[in-house]
Enzyme design. Structure first.
Site, short mmCIF file in Angstrom:
data_model
loop_
_atom_site.label_atom_id
_atom_site.label_comp_id
_atom_site.label_asym_id
_atom_site.label_seq_id
_atom_site.Cartn_x
_atom_site.Cartn_y
_atom_site.Cartn_z
N ARG A 94 6.67 -0.48 -1.05
CA ARG A 94 8.10 -0.79 -1.09
C ARG A 94 8.44 -1.99 -0.23
O ARG A 94 9.42 -2.71 -0.49
CB ARG A 94 8.91 0.45 -0.70
CG ARG A 94 8.63 0.94 0.69
CD ARG A 94 9.12 2.37 0.92
NE ARG A 94 8.20 3.36 0.37
CZ ARG A 94 8.42 4.67 0.40
NH1 ARG A 94 9.53 5.15 0.94
NH2 ARG A 94 7.53 5.51 -0.12
N LYS A 97 -4.95 6.41 6.09
CA LYS A 97 -5.12 7.52 5.14
C LYS A 97 -6.35 8.34 5.51
O LYS A 97 -7.29 7.81 6.09
CB LYS A 97 -5.33 6.95 3.73
CG LYS A 97 -4.09 6.40 3.07
CD LYS A 97 -4.41 5.96 1.65
CE LYS A 97 -3.19 5.35 0.98
NZ LYS A 97 -2.10 6.33 0.77
N1 BES Z 1 -0.45 3.64 -2.83
C1 BES Z 1 0.15 4.76 -2.24
C2 BES Z 1 0.65 5.77 -3.26
C3 BES Z 1 -0.38 6.63 -3.92
C4 BES Z 1 -0.91 7.72 -3.27
C5 BES Z 1 -0.75 6.39 -5.21
C6 BES Z 1 -1.82 8.54 -3.90
C7 BES Z 1 -1.65 7.21 -5.85
C8 BES Z 1 -2.19 8.29 -5.19
C9 BES Z 1 1.32 4.34 -1.39
O1 BES Z 1 1.23 3.11 -0.78
C10 BES Z 1 1.46 5.36 -0.31
O2 BES Z 1 0.59 5.45 0.50
N2 BES Z 1 2.54 6.12 -0.35
C11 BES Z 1 2.78 7.15 0.60
C12 BES Z 1 4.22 7.11 0.97
C13 BES Z 1 4.57 7.99 2.14
C14 BES Z 1 3.95 7.46 3.41
C15 BES Z 1 6.07 8.07 2.27
C16 BES Z 1 2.41 8.48 -0.02
O3 BES Z 1 2.70 8.68 -1.20
O4 BES Z 1 1.81 9.30 0.65
MN MN Z 2 0.25 3.27 1.11
#
Ligand code: BES
Ligand code: MN
Ligand code: ZN
Length: 496
Positions: free
Chosen positions: A354, A280
């Site tokens: 997931r 990230k």
């Molecule tokens: N934990 C995150 C989701 C999230 C992101 C929650 C920002 C709250 C704020 C999750 O594991 C994630 O990183 N999801 C990705 C999915 C994507 C790679 C398809 C996302 O939402 O960017």
């Molecule tokens: Mn994630």
């Protein structure tokens, strides 16, 4: 906080502060009008002479109100009379507890419990009052080396009801509200703890602690070798990049007959989500310590079940792990074999929630659950779609979806349904495995739901994406305890 329920004369009640409601525009509800009479119209006069006019959440603190035995009078705006609902009441209660704390008042008698929001009885009003008070009084200061200078919340609140026949139902409401308040506070504590304290092992030890406290609760914890031996390839795929060992925490709450099928709650427990190899960006990455708030809601809701001795069986499953980049971490393009046997091409290692949930959803089938609900801070896309007010609800079962939506509405912990139409499924197509772990950017909350559904075919199931609701950012940064309120309200109304 300590709560009592009282009735009888208000004007002769000795208290450090009487809390009374005012409608928008300055109109007074019955109980406030009664004390206005005692003060010979002083309340109405003070309101006319100030900028306070009963606007929702505003307040006015008066000292030494004439004719009353109370030392102070806190007037709280509850907004329009005709739109007074439980949400408006909760908001006024939170504002009043904050005002009491700011003024350093340790004890109060609240007349807000005499209000009658349409469709709710005094039991619901008392319960909402306690839940909202506990929410407003919550502090997280465990990680500070010194007590903060912030004024502590009031210690005691007496809830005034209009008639003595309302004492018993109001006390029931106080008990329920107190139990839910404890569950919400537990979920907030676990969420707020930093990831260097709240590791998968820490969550497991907290779960064991709960099982020692409540005879109705059993806890089993599976570790790395069990996870590998069982064939949880998706879960292990995420966990292998972290030096903190993963934990699969299994709660079994027995409040029903042995033969009764359990309700199952599954919660995402990523104690820190750096994204893995699909790292990230740095901005606000600290907030990824909240990525275990789904798991925290399982802990919180089970605590409420134990406290209230809910007459049903519940299993809780929380896969807990970190998601970090490492030489041993799963890479984009890697293919994992899940516990269900289905193979998954990992196109983005940041879609890890997931993956750990897929194996948990397969595992929970062993319990022959009557219904399964999973909670997960799953997608940023859900936050884009719904903002911070509603959790995203997905379910192929209309009745279950309606029940959860209604429970959220009543609990002031709302969800909004997103579709799980077949049209979205092809987003997950893969050239190399059975399917991929991500689709395109668009409709990302829904494709995540579609992914989970592929592992939840054997029972009634719903998914709550709580990415936008489980915590607040900015100045109020911290865990909200959602969706414990929704889940408890749903369980309390669940028919045999
Ligand atoms: N934990 C995150 C989701 C999230 C992101 C929650 C920002 C709250 C704020 C999750 O594991 C994630 O990183 N999801 C990705 C999915 C994507 C790679 C398809 C996302 O939402 O960017
Ligand atoms: Mn994630
Ligand atoms: Zn995550």
């Amino acid at each position: 906080m300590q709560y009592s329920v009282v009735s009888g004369s208000i004007s002769t009640r000795k208290t450090a502060c009487l809390v009374a409601a005012v409608y928008q525009g300055g109109e007074l509800p019955d109980a406030t009008r009664a004390i206005d009479k005692t003060t010979r119209g002083a309340i109405a006069k003070h309101i006319r002479g100030s900028a306070f006019d009963g606007k929702h959440g505003d307040h006015l603190l008066l000292f030494d109100p004439a004719g009353l035995k109370a030392e102070r009078l806190l007037l709280v705006g509850v907004g329009e009379k005709k739109t007074l609902d439980l949400a408006a009441l909760r908001k006024a209660v939170r504002a009043s507890v904050k005002a009491l704390a700011d003024a350093g008042i340790g004890e109060a008698t609240s007349l807000l419990t005499t209000l009658k929001p349409a469709g709710f009885n005094v039991e619901a009003v008392a319960r909402a009052t306690v839940e909202a008070s506990e929410h407003a009084a919550y502090r997280f200061e465990r990680m500070k080396s010194k007590q903060s200078s912030r004024a502590p919340a009031p210690r005691k609140i007496a809830l005034h009801v209009a008639t003595s026949t309302q004492l018993a139902p109001a006390r029931r409401g106080v008990n329920t509200g107190g139990a839910v308040g404890l569950g919400v506070a537990l979920a907030r504590d676990l969420g707020n703890l930093p990831a260097n304290v709240c590791t998968p092992s820490y969550l497991a030890s907290e779960a064991r602690k709960m099982a020692r406290k409540y005879a109705s609760l059993k806890v089993k914890v599976l570790g790395e070798t069990d996870i590998k031996r069982l064939g949880m390839g998706d879960f292990w795929g995420v966990a292998r990049g972290s030096s903190q060992p993963p934990r699969l925490i299994l709660f079994e709450y027995s409040g029903g007959r042995k033969s009764e099928q359990p309700v199952a709650l599954v919660g995402k427990g990523v104690t820190f989500d750096a994204g893995g190899i699909s790292l990230k960006p740095p901005a606000r990455m600290d907030e990824m310590k909240f990525d275990m708030c789904g798991a925290a809601s399982v802990f919180g809701t089970l605590k409420v079940a134990c406290e209230m001795k809910l007459p049903m069986n519940i299993v809780g499953i929380t896969p807990a792990t970190e998601n970090l980049p490492d030489g041993n971490a799963v890479k984009p393009g890697d293919i994992l074999t899940s516990l269900s046997g289905q193979t998954v091409e990992v196109l983005n290692t940041d879609a890890e929630g997931r993956l750990i949930l897929s194996d948990a959803l397969t595992y929970v089938g062993r319990y022959k659950p009557r219904v399964v609900v999973d909670m997960a801070t799953l997608t940023g896309a859900c936050v884009v779609a719904l903002g911070h007010h509603a959790s995203g609800l997905m379910s192929p079962d209309d009745k279950l979806a309606e029940d959860l939506l209604a429970a959220g509405e009543r609990a002031g912990d709302r969800a909004w349904r997103l579709p799980l139409w077949d049209d979205y499924q092809s987003e997950l197509d893969s050239n190399f495995a059975d399917f991929a772990n991500v689709g395109g950017r668009e409709g990302g909350a829904i494709t995540a739901g579609c992914f989970l559904w592929r592992f939840a075919k054997d029972y009634k199931w719903a998914h709550l994406d709580i990415a936008g609701t489980a915590w607040d950012s900015g100045a109020k940064k911290g865990a909200t305890g959602r969706p414990v309120g929704l889940l408890c309200e749903w369980l309390l109304n669940l028919k045999k």
